[in-house]
Design a protein around this motif. Structure first.
Motif, PDB file in Angstrom:
ATOM      1  N   ARG A  85       0.814  -1.208   0.000  1.00 54.55           N
ATOM      2  CA  ARG A  85       0.000   0.000   0.000  1.00 54.55           C
ATOM      3  C   ARG A  85       0.852   1.264   0.000  1.00 54.55           C
ATOM      4  O   ARG A  85       0.423   2.304  -0.496  1.00 54.55           O
ATOM      5  CB  ARG A  85      -0.925  -0.004   1.215  1.00 54.55           C
ATOM      6  N   SER A  86       2.032   1.189   0.576  1.00 57.03           N
ATOM      7  CA  SER A  86       2.878   2.376   0.694  1.00 57.03           C
ATOM      8  C   SER A  86       3.855   2.542  -0.453  1.00 57.03           C
ATOM      9  O   SER A  86       4.618   3.510  -0.487  1.00 57.03           O
ATOM     10  CB  SER A  86       3.669   2.312   2.008  1.00 57.03           C
ATOM     11  N   ALA A  87       3.839   1.636  -1.417  1.00 61.97           N
ATOM     12  CA  ALA A  87       4.853   1.625  -2.472  1.00 61.97           C
ATOM     13  C   ALA A  87       4.887   2.933  -3.262  1.00 61.97           C
ATOM     14  O   ALA A  87       5.961   3.495  -3.517  1.00 61.97           O
ATOM     15  CB  ALA A  87       4.610   0.443  -3.413  1.00 61.97           C
ATOM     16  N   GLU A  88       3.720   3.445  -3.652  1.00 56.21           N
ATOM     17  CA  GLU A  88       3.687   4.669  -4.453  1.00 56.21           C
ATOM     18  C   GLU A  88       4.253   5.856  -3.670  1.00 56.21           C
ATOM     19  O   GLU A  88       5.035   6.644  -4.204  1.00 56.21           O
ATOM     20  CB  GLU A  88       2.263   4.991  -4.896  1.00 56.21           C
ATOM     21  N   THR A  89       3.862   5.968  -2.412  1.00 55.13           N
ATOM     22  CA  THR A  89       4.326   7.090  -1.594  1.00 55.13           C
ATOM     23  C   THR A  89       5.834   7.027  -1.381  1.00 55.13           C
ATOM     24  O   THR A  89       6.520   8.056  -1.429  1.00 55.13           O
ATOM     25  CB  THR A  89       3.618   7.095  -0.227  1.00 55.13           C
ATOM     26  N   ARG A  90       6.354   5.841  -1.139  1.00 54.76           N
ATOM     27  CA  ARG A  90       7.802   5.702  -0.948  1.00 54.76           C
ATOM     28  C   ARG A  90       8.560   6.061  -2.220  1.00 54.76           C
ATOM     29  O   ARG A  90       9.648   6.642  -2.168  1.00 54.76           O
ATOM     30  CB  ARG A  90       8.139   4.279  -0.502  1.00 54.76           C
ATOM     31  N   LYS A  91       7.950   5.759  -3.365  1.00 54.11           N
ATOM     32  CA  LYS A  91       8.581   6.111  -4.638  1.00 54.11           C
ATOM     33  C   LYS A  91       8.593   7.621  -4.830  1.00 54.11           C
ATOM     34  O   LYS A  91       9.565   8.186  -5.356  1.00 54.11           O
ATOM     35  CB  LYS A  91       7.845   5.426  -5.785  1.00 54.11           C
ATOM     36  N   LEU A  92       7.518   8.283  -4.405  1.00 59.43           N
ATOM     37  CA  LEU A  92       7.425   9.735  -4.536  1.00 59.43           C
ATOM     38  C   LEU A  92       8.345  10.471  -3.566  1.00 59.43           C
ATOM     39  O   LEU A  92       8.741  11.612  -3.815  1.00 59.43           O
ATOM     40  CB  LEU A  92       5.985  10.197  -4.317  1.00 59.43           C
ATOM     41  N   HIS A  93       8.681   9.823  -2.454  1.00 59.41           N
ATOM     42  CA  HIS A  93       9.522  10.449  -1.427  1.00 59.41           C
ATOM     43  C   HIS A  93      10.671   9.501  -1.056  1.00 59.41           C
ATOM     44  O   HIS A  93      10.732   8.971   0.055  1.00 59.41           O
ATOM     45  CB  HIS A  93       8.692  10.793  -0.189  1.00 59.41           C
ATOM     46  N   PRO A  94      11.585   9.284  -1.992  1.00 60.36           N
ATOM     47  CA  PRO A  94      12.653   8.301  -1.779  1.00 60.36           C
ATOM     48  C   PRO A  94      13.607   8.659  -0.650  1.00 60.36           C
ATOM     49  O   PRO A  94      14.283   7.778  -0.107  1.00 60.36           O
ATOM     50  CB  PRO A  94      13.377   8.273  -3.132  1.00 60.36           C
ATOM     51  N   ASP A  95      13.685   9.935  -0.280  1.00 63.93           N
ATOM     52  CA  ASP A  95      14.601  10.339   0.780  1.00 63.93           C
ATOM     53  C   ASP A  95      13.980  10.223   2.179  1.00 63.93           C
ATOM     54  O   ASP A  95      14.682  10.370   3.182  1.00 63.93           O
ATOM     55  CB  ASP A  95      15.061  11.788   0.563  1.00 63.93           C
ATOM     56  N   ALA A  96      12.691   9.972   2.228  1.00 64.08           N
ATOM     57  CA  ALA A  96      12.028   9.826   3.532  1.00 64.08           C
ATOM     58  C   ALA A  96      12.356   8.469   4.132  1.00 64.08           C
ATOM     59  O   ALA A  96      12.282   7.440   3.450  1.00 64.08           O
ATOM     60  CB  ALA A  96      10.518   9.981   3.370  1.00 64.08           C
ATOM     61  N   LYS A  97      12.717   8.452   5.396  1.00 65.09           N
ATOM     62  CA  LYS A  97      13.001   7.189   6.077  1.00 65.09           C
ATOM     63  C   LYS A  97      11.702   6.414   6.257  1.00 65.09           C
ATOM     64  O   LYS A  97      10.653   7.004   6.535  1.00 65.09           O
ATOM     65  CB  LYS A  97      13.672   7.449   7.413  1.00 65.09           C
ATOM     66  N   TYR A  98      11.775   5.110   6.134  1.00 63.75           N
ATOM     67  CA  TYR A  98      10.588   4.266   6.133  1.00 63.75           C
ATOM     68  C   TYR A  98      10.584   3.333   7.329  1.00 63.75           C
ATOM     69  O   TYR A  98      11.584   2.692   7.637  1.00 63.75           O
ATOM     70  CB  TYR A  98      10.518   3.465   4.834  1.00 63.75           C
ATOM     71  N   TYR A  99       9.424   3.280   7.994  1.00 67.64           N
ATOM     72  CA  TYR A  99       9.259   2.432   9.176  1.00 67.64           C
ATOM     73  C   TYR A  99       7.941   1.670   9.059  1.00 67.64           C
ATOM     74  O   TYR A  99       7.027   2.085   8.349  1.00 67.64           O
ATOM     75  CB  TYR A  99       9.212   3.279  10.455  1.00 67.64           C
TER      76      TYR A  99
END
Length: 483
Positions: A85-99
């Motif tokens: 579900r978060s794949a698109e958002t992570r692609k749009l914000h590649p520099d954001a740390k993911y948890y």
């Protein structure tokens, strides 16, 4: 928990001053020389409002896109329990740390973030929001703010205690329509309102179904334990994801939780009411394909009607508010002529006063007197309520930049908390109906249905003790509201 300091606590703080100036730059007011900013409207990444998102897929993805329309926003961290579900958002914000666990994210990023967006299933709203506020972070929390009445009250009280900017995600609260409707009622165009009828086309997901069963493997991308949050642990079932969780009371709040914060906002925002004193409901029977009566002990019914009574704060009697969902609707008013719309595609609200009637669409849009010919024959009041041209999302962003005590939002928790309580008490009535139905063993439960009497100060139903179990739920081990 000791409250962490934020970038907004000291007036002399240069970061706060910079982003405040940056907000004015984005509005077209140049205070800082362009060569310093690197061009008109430019804001250095290190001087933006740093937002962390708890819930990055689905509605969370949409919320993040709205915040990102401001040049003063930096999305620095993302959290979601489902990598799909978060794949698109992570692609749009590649520099954001993911948890995956928001608790770990808040601990790791507490010195790097200024604000949090919370867009999860309803059962996690309050816990995630409270955790962020206790760190001094501003919060934008999706409707219906909380899962139960106790949580809504706790969040409303905490917002002032932690001195943070808050906004519930009912975007219609910042619309022009609800403000125009407010001005029309304030001007006395329909007199004193005594009755309001509200309806919606929800649910649009499967609802009124038995509890899901079966043995299914958990997808590798999903942390099922974290997804369940404080709810009782059950086996994974794809029937709950990605959206149908709304129909089950362990995770969602039904049609009321999905749409009442939109449909009833004009009612609560305009009229002189705060807490109801009475609530009752009725639920039509539904049937399975083999002709048996459907049972939904762990979920919400396919349709319901809720009746609430509010004392007017101006002492002019009571206001009756009725809610209809699942295809049920109030009677058509006599003043509605052929060709007139009865609300919008998602529903509407009808205000009935002692001098006339007014109807609005979803989000309070397009307010109009009935019969509609009065809109041409009546002089409309002058604008007295400030509009929100930047919209609900960026209003919150700008308020965060201005700082606590200066920035204003349309649905701060001081407003949204009592409003959410009114909605959630409707679900309390629905679940109480289920209790009464069990007692009746299928023998005309509606004959003994109760009008529940509500003591808002004590947060208690005074005439049906069993209903009070739904005021505050129990969390499973490892989860806490932190108060």
């Amino acid at each position: 928990m000791k409250k962490s300091k934020t970038i907004f606590t000291k007036p002399e703080n240069s970061r706060r001053s910079f982003i405040k100036n940056a907000a004015m730059v984005s509005a077209g007011i140049m205070i800082v020389p362009r060569h310093v900013l690197g061009g008109k409207g430019y804001v250095a990444p290190s001087d933006k409002l740093n937002i962390a998102a708890i819930g990055a897929g689905g509605k969370g993805n949409g919320d993040i896109k709205e915040f990102s329309k401001s040049p003063n926003v930096n999305i620095v961290a993302l959290c979601d329990v489902d990598d799909r579900r978060s794949a698109e958002t992570r692609k749009l914000h590649p520099d954001a740390k993911y948890y995956k666990d928001f608790r770990k994210m808040l601990e790791a990023e507490k010195n790097n973030i200024d604000a949090c967006s919370i867009s999860t299933p309803d059962n996690l709203h309050a816990i995630a929001t409270m955790a962020a506020m206790q760190l001094g972070k501003h919060v934008y929390t999706q409707k219906p703010l909380a899962h139960d009445i106790f949580e809504a009250r706790a969040l409303a009280e905490a917002a002032g205690r932690y001195k943070v900017i808050t906004q519930m995600g009912n975007q219609g609260g910042s619309s022009d329509g609800v403000r125009q409707a407010h001005e029309m009622i304030d001007a006395g165009l329909i007199g004193d309102v005594h009755t309001v009828q509200v309806w919606t086309n929800r649910p649009v997901w499967p609802q009124g179904l038995p509890t899901p069963t079966g043995n299914f493997p958990v997808p590798a991308e999903l942390d099922w334990d974290l997804w369940q949050g404080p709810a009782k642990t059950v086996d994974y079932n794809p029937a709950y994801l990605p959206f149908s969780w709304r129909g089950y009371n362990a995770y969602g709040t039904g049609a009321l939780g999905d749409m009442a914060c939109h449909m009833m906002d004009p009612v609560f925002r305009i009229l002189p009411i705060d807490f109801p004193t009475e609530v009752e409901c009725s639920i039509p029977k539904s049937w399975t394909l083999d002709g048996k009566e459907a049972k939904y002990p762990d979920g919400f019914p396919p349709a319901s009607v809720i009746h609430l009574k509010y004392p007017r704060k101006d002492g002019k009697g009571d206001i009756s508010v009725s809610w209809y969902d699942g295809g049920l609707m109030p009677p058509l008013p006599d003043e509605l002529v052929d060709g007139d719309r009865f609300g919008g595609s998602d529903g509407g609200a009808l205000f009935i006063g002692d001098k006339g009637k007014m109807i609005v669409d979803c989000y309070g849009e397009d307010p109009r007197l009935l019969p509609t010919k009065l809109m041409k024959e009546t002089t409309m009041p002058k604008q007295t309520i400030a509009r929100v041209p930047e919209g609900h999302y960026l209003q919150w962003v700008n308020a965060c930049i201005a700082g606590y005590g200066k920035g204003k939002t349309s649905s701060p928790f001081e407003y949204a908390g009592p409003f959410a309580e009114s909605i959630l008490i409707g679900n309390l009535a629905i679940r109480s109906w289920n209790l009464e139905s069990k007692k009746a063993n299928g023998k005309a439960a509606f004959l003994g249905r109760k009008k529940l009497l509500w003591n808002a100060k004590e947060m208690r139903i005074t005439n049906f003790e069993e209903a009070n179990q739904f005021v505050k739920r129990e969390y499973r081990a490892g989860w806490s509201l932190g108060i």
